[in-house]
Design a protein around this motif. Structure first.
Motif, PDB file in Angstrom:
ATOM      1  N   THR A 107     -29.752   7.898 -26.263  1.00 45.50           N
ATOM      2  CA  THR A 107     -31.008   7.084 -26.114  1.00 45.50           C
ATOM      3  C   THR A 107     -32.405   7.223 -27.024  1.00 45.50           C
ATOM      4  OG1 THR A 107     -31.681   8.967 -24.775  1.00 45.50           O
ATOM      5  CG2 THR A 107     -30.595   7.184 -23.584  1.00 45.50           C
ATOM      6  N   THR A 108     -31.541   7.646 -28.066  1.00 47.21           N
ATOM      7  CA  THR A 108     -32.595   7.957 -29.206  1.00 47.21           C
ATOM      8  C   THR A 108     -32.430   6.594 -30.453  1.00 47.21           C
ATOM      9  OG1 THR A 108     -33.267   9.405 -31.033  1.00 47.21           O
ATOM     10  CG2 THR A 108     -30.919   9.329 -30.416  1.00 47.21           C
ATOM     11  N   ASP A 109     -33.321   6.331 -31.032  1.00 46.74           N
ATOM     12  CA  ASP A 109     -33.228   5.396 -32.196  1.00 46.74           C
ATOM     13  C   ASP A 109     -32.382   5.615 -33.112  1.00 46.74           C
ATOM     14  OD1 ASP A 109     -34.859   3.635 -30.812  1.00 46.74           O
ATOM     15  OD2 ASP A 109     -36.597   4.310 -32.247  1.00 46.74           O
ATOM     16  N   ASP A 110     -32.139   7.123 -33.299  1.00 48.20           N
ATOM     17  CA  ASP A 110     -31.260   7.464 -34.555  1.00 48.20           C
ATOM     18  C   ASP A 110     -29.997   8.330 -34.135  1.00 48.20           C
ATOM     19  OD1 ASP A 110     -30.248   8.500 -36.925  1.00 48.20           O
ATOM     20  OD2 ASP A 110     -31.816   9.754 -37.626  1.00 48.20           O
ATOM     21  N   VAL A 111     -28.833   7.864 -34.081  1.00 48.69           N
ATOM     22  CA  VAL A 111     -27.906   8.493 -33.238  1.00 48.69           C
ATOM     23  C   VAL A 111     -27.211   9.627 -34.280  1.00 48.69           C
ATOM     24  CG1 VAL A 111     -26.012   7.048 -34.261  1.00 48.69           C
ATOM     25  CG2 VAL A 111     -25.553   8.419 -32.303  1.00 48.69           C
ATOM     26  N   GLY A 112     -27.762   9.460 -35.527  1.00 45.09           N
ATOM     27  CA  GLY A 112     -27.580  10.642 -36.668  1.00 45.09           C
ATOM     28  C   GLY A 112     -28.076  11.792 -36.465  1.00 45.09           C
ATOM     29  N   ARG A 113     -29.205  11.623 -35.535  1.00 42.62           N
ATOM     30  CA  ARG A 113     -30.036  12.916 -35.551  1.00 42.62           C
ATOM     31  C   ARG A 113     -29.159  14.097 -34.616  1.00 42.62           C
ATOM     32  NH1 ARG A 113     -33.295  14.318 -31.005  1.00 42.62           N
ATOM     33  NH2 ARG A 113     -34.699  14.769 -32.681  1.00 42.62           N
ATOM     34  N   PHE A 114     -28.181  13.741 -33.998  1.00 46.38           N
ATOM     35  CA  PHE A 114     -27.156  14.773 -33.278  1.00 46.38           C
ATOM     36  C   PHE A 114     -26.612  15.824 -34.385  1.00 46.38           C
ATOM     37  CE2 PHE A 114     -27.340  11.599 -30.030  1.00 46.38           C
ATOM     38  CZ  PHE A 114     -27.675  12.560 -28.923  1.00 46.38           C
ATOM     39  N   LYS A 115     -26.500  15.335 -35.582  1.00 47.81           N
ATOM     40  CA  LYS A 115     -26.021  16.201 -36.726  1.00 47.81           C
ATOM     41  C   LYS A 115     -27.123  17.459 -36.791  1.00 47.81           C
ATOM     42  CE  LYS A 115     -22.270  14.798 -38.747  1.00 47.81           C
ATOM     43  NZ  LYS A 115     -20.956  15.733 -38.850  1.00 47.81           N
ATOM     44  N   GLN A 116     -28.216  17.170 -36.878  1.00 45.55           N
ATOM     45  CA  GLN A 116     -29.302  18.166 -37.107  1.00 45.55           C
ATOM     46  C   GLN A 116     -29.799  19.146 -35.595  1.00 45.55           C
ATOM     47  OE1 GLN A 116     -30.149  14.774 -38.204  1.00 45.55           O
ATOM     48  NE2 GLN A 116     -29.141  15.545 -40.085  1.00 45.55           N
ATOM     49  N   LEU A 117     -29.224  18.735 -34.589  1.00 40.10           N
ATOM     50  CA  LEU A 117     -29.542  19.484 -33.309  1.00 40.10           C
ATOM     51  C   LEU A 117     -28.600  20.455 -33.295  1.00 40.10           C
ATOM     52  CD1 LEU A 117     -29.990  16.616 -30.724  1.00 40.10           C
ATOM     53  CD2 LEU A 117     -31.670  18.097 -31.644  1.00 40.10           C
ATOM     54  N   LYS A 118     -29.265  21.775 -32.788  1.00 37.44           N
ATOM     55  CA  LYS A 118     -28.531  22.789 -32.659  1.00 37.44           C
ATOM     56  C   LYS A 118     -28.223  23.233 -31.253  1.00 37.44           C
ATOM     57  CE  LYS A 118     -29.034  24.454 -37.048  1.00 37.44           C
ATOM     58  NZ  LYS A 118     -28.400  23.420 -37.908  1.00 37.44           N
ATOM     59  N   GLN A 119     -29.215  22.494 -30.447  1.00 34.42           N
ATOM     60  CA  GLN A 119     -29.074  22.872 -28.962  1.00 34.42           C
ATOM     61  C   GLN A 119     -29.620  21.652 -28.361  1.00 34.42           C
ATOM     62  OE1 GLN A 119     -31.302  26.182 -28.126  1.00 34.42           O
ATOM     63  NE2 GLN A 119     -33.457  25.171 -28.167  1.00 34.42           N
ATOM     64  N   VAL A 120     -29.161  21.329 -26.945  1.00 33.70           N
ATOM     65  CA  VAL A 120     -29.725  20.410 -26.097  1.00 33.70           C
ATOM     66  C   VAL A 120     -29.711  21.008 -24.717  1.00 33.70           C
ATOM     67  CG1 VAL A 120     -28.889  18.252 -27.324  1.00 33.70           C
ATOM     68  CG2 VAL A 120     -27.397  19.419 -25.673  1.00 33.70           C
ATOM     69  N   PHE A 121     -30.566  20.306 -24.015  1.00 34.96           N
ATOM     70  CA  PHE A 121     -30.677  20.745 -22.403  1.00 34.96           C
ATOM     71  C   PHE A 121     -29.909  19.896 -21.698  1.00 34.96           C
ATOM     72  CE2 PHE A 121     -33.726  22.619 -24.747  1.00 34.96           C
ATOM     73  CZ  PHE A 121     -33.919  24.158 -24.522  1.00 34.96           C
ATOM     74  N   LEU A 122     -29.034  20.235 -20.842  1.00 40.03           N
ATOM     75  CA  LEU A 122     -28.380  19.256 -19.513  1.00 40.03           C
ATOM     76  C   LEU A 122     -29.073  19.265 -18.520  1.00 40.03           C
ATOM     77  CD1 LEU A 122     -25.437  17.891 -19.267  1.00 40.03           C
ATOM     78  CD2 LEU A 122     -24.887  20.050 -18.127  1.00 40.03           C
ATOM     79  N   SER A 123     -29.578  18.219 -18.033  1.00 39.70           N
ATOM     80  CA  SER A 123     -30.261  17.836 -16.783  1.00 39.70           C
ATOM     81  C   SER A 123     -29.588  18.476 -15.525  1.00 39.70           C
ATOM     82  CB  SER A 123     -30.802  16.499 -16.685  1.00 39.70           C
ATOM     83  OG  SER A 123     -31.322  16.366 -15.626  1.00 39.70           O
ATOM     84  N   MET A 124     -30.049  19.193 -14.901  1.00 43.62           N
ATOM     85  CA  MET A 124     -29.272  19.774 -13.693  1.00 43.62           C
ATOM     86  C   MET A 124     -30.269  19.522 -12.472  1.00 43.62           C
ATOM     87  SD  MET A 124     -26.523  20.900 -14.915  1.00 43.62           S
ATOM     88  CE  MET A 124     -25.727  22.038 -13.695  1.00 43.62           C
ATOM     89  N   GLY A 125     -30.838  18.262 -12.318  1.00 43.26           N
ATOM     90  CA  GLY A 125     -31.734  18.083 -11.198  1.00 43.26           C
ATOM     91  C   GLY A 125     -32.923  18.374 -11.656  1.00 43.26           C
ATOM     92  N   LYS A 126     -33.668  19.598 -11.175  1.00 44.79           N
ATOM     93  CA  LYS A 126     -34.997  19.894 -11.310  1.00 44.79           C
ATOM     94  C   LYS A 126     -34.671  20.992 -12.412  1.00 44.79           C
ATOM     95  CE  LYS A 126     -37.046  18.813  -6.858  1.00 44.79           C
ATOM     96  NZ  LYS A 126     -38.027  19.114  -6.192  1.00 44.79           N
ATOM     97  N   GLU A 127     -33.548  21.629 -12.590  1.00 48.27           N
ATOM     98  CA  GLU A 127     -33.329  22.499 -13.767  1.00 48.27           C
ATOM     99  C   GLU A 127     -32.613  21.847 -15.125  1.00 48.27           C
ATOM    100  OE1 GLU A 127     -31.768  26.018 -12.194  1.00 48.27           O
ATOM    101  OE2 GLU A 127     -33.052  25.848 -10.354  1.00 48.27           O
ATOM    102  N   TYR A 128     -32.742  22.498 -16.105  1.00 51.02           N
ATOM    103  CA  TYR A 128     -32.225  22.303 -17.322  1.00 51.02           C
ATOM    104  C   TYR A 128     -31.108  23.628 -17.899  1.00 51.02           C
ATOM    105  CZ  TYR A 128     -35.447  18.737 -17.954  1.00 51.02           C
ATOM    106  OH  TYR A 128     -36.303  17.745 -17.830  1.00 51.02           O
ATOM    107  N   MET A 129     -29.871  23.049 -18.115  1.00 51.49           N
ATOM    108  CA  MET A 129     -28.964  24.266 -18.716  1.00 51.49           C
ATOM    109  C   MET A 129     -28.978  23.964 -20.159  1.00 51.49           C
ATOM    110  SD  MET A 129     -25.005  24.800 -17.584  1.00 51.49           S
ATOM    111  CE  MET A 129     -24.162  23.396 -18.257  1.00 51.49           C
TER     112      MET A 129
END
Length: 168
Positions: free
Chosen positions: A25-47
């Motif tokens: 849902t980002t304009d640049d799919v290639g940015r995933f290469k630079q990411l070290k971490q993401v947060f998974l939506s767990m309702g009101k909390e993030y993992m």
């Protein structure tokens, strides 16, 4: 302003070793290469998930997370959003804004008339189109071009526009 920005949605598992197919849902799919971490939506909390591997297939990103090595461990997260902290967001150029920061802005003409509230931004081939919902429930579509959108104040949630002939 939101503390997290959505970068993708887990749509399916990929293989049996815990990889997932992510719709970006980002304009640049290639940015995933630079990411070290993401947060998974767990309702009101993030993992927090550490990215171990990234590859691409067509418009999809295929992600592997550290510590998730089995399809059964990741399958339950299909349909969940992936987010990044604002500190890990892409750098914006001048006159660029995150959509989430301008949704809800009051849209006002150069003459001071309140047109309504920005409720959506549609991506088209040539330029984005701002969807403004009027108080009566009607909608106005404004092209996101310099001739029409004169000033965007994301911090104060206010957009100044010039109504070009034929827009109302």
């Amino acid at each position: 302003m939101e503390n997290y920005l959505r970068v993708g949605i887990i749509t399916a598992t990929h293989g049996i070793k815990g990889e997932v197919k992510v719709y970006p849902t980002t304009d640049d799919v290639g940015r995933f290469k630079q990411l070290k971490q993401v947060f998974l939506s767990m309702g009101k909390e993030y993992m927090e998930l550490e990215i171990e591997g990234v590859k691409f297939f067509k418009q999809w990103a295929i992600l592997k997370f550290k510590g998730i090595d089995n399809i059964n461990d990741i399958e339950k997260y299909k349909g969940h959003d992936l987010w990044v902290s604002r500190e890990n967001a892409v750098e914006l150029a001048e006159d660029e804004y995150f959509i989430c920061d301008i949704i809800g802005s009051l849209v006002v003409t150069e003459e001071g008339e309140e047109l309504g509230t920005l409720t959506d931004v549609m991506a088209t081939g040539a330029n984005d189109v701002y969807v403004v919902t009027r108080k009566d429930g009607g909608e106005i579509l404004l092209p996101s071009i310099k001739e029409c959108i004169k000033e965007v104040d994301a911090e104060n949630k206010r957009i100044l526009v010039h109504l070009m002939p034929g827009l109302l």
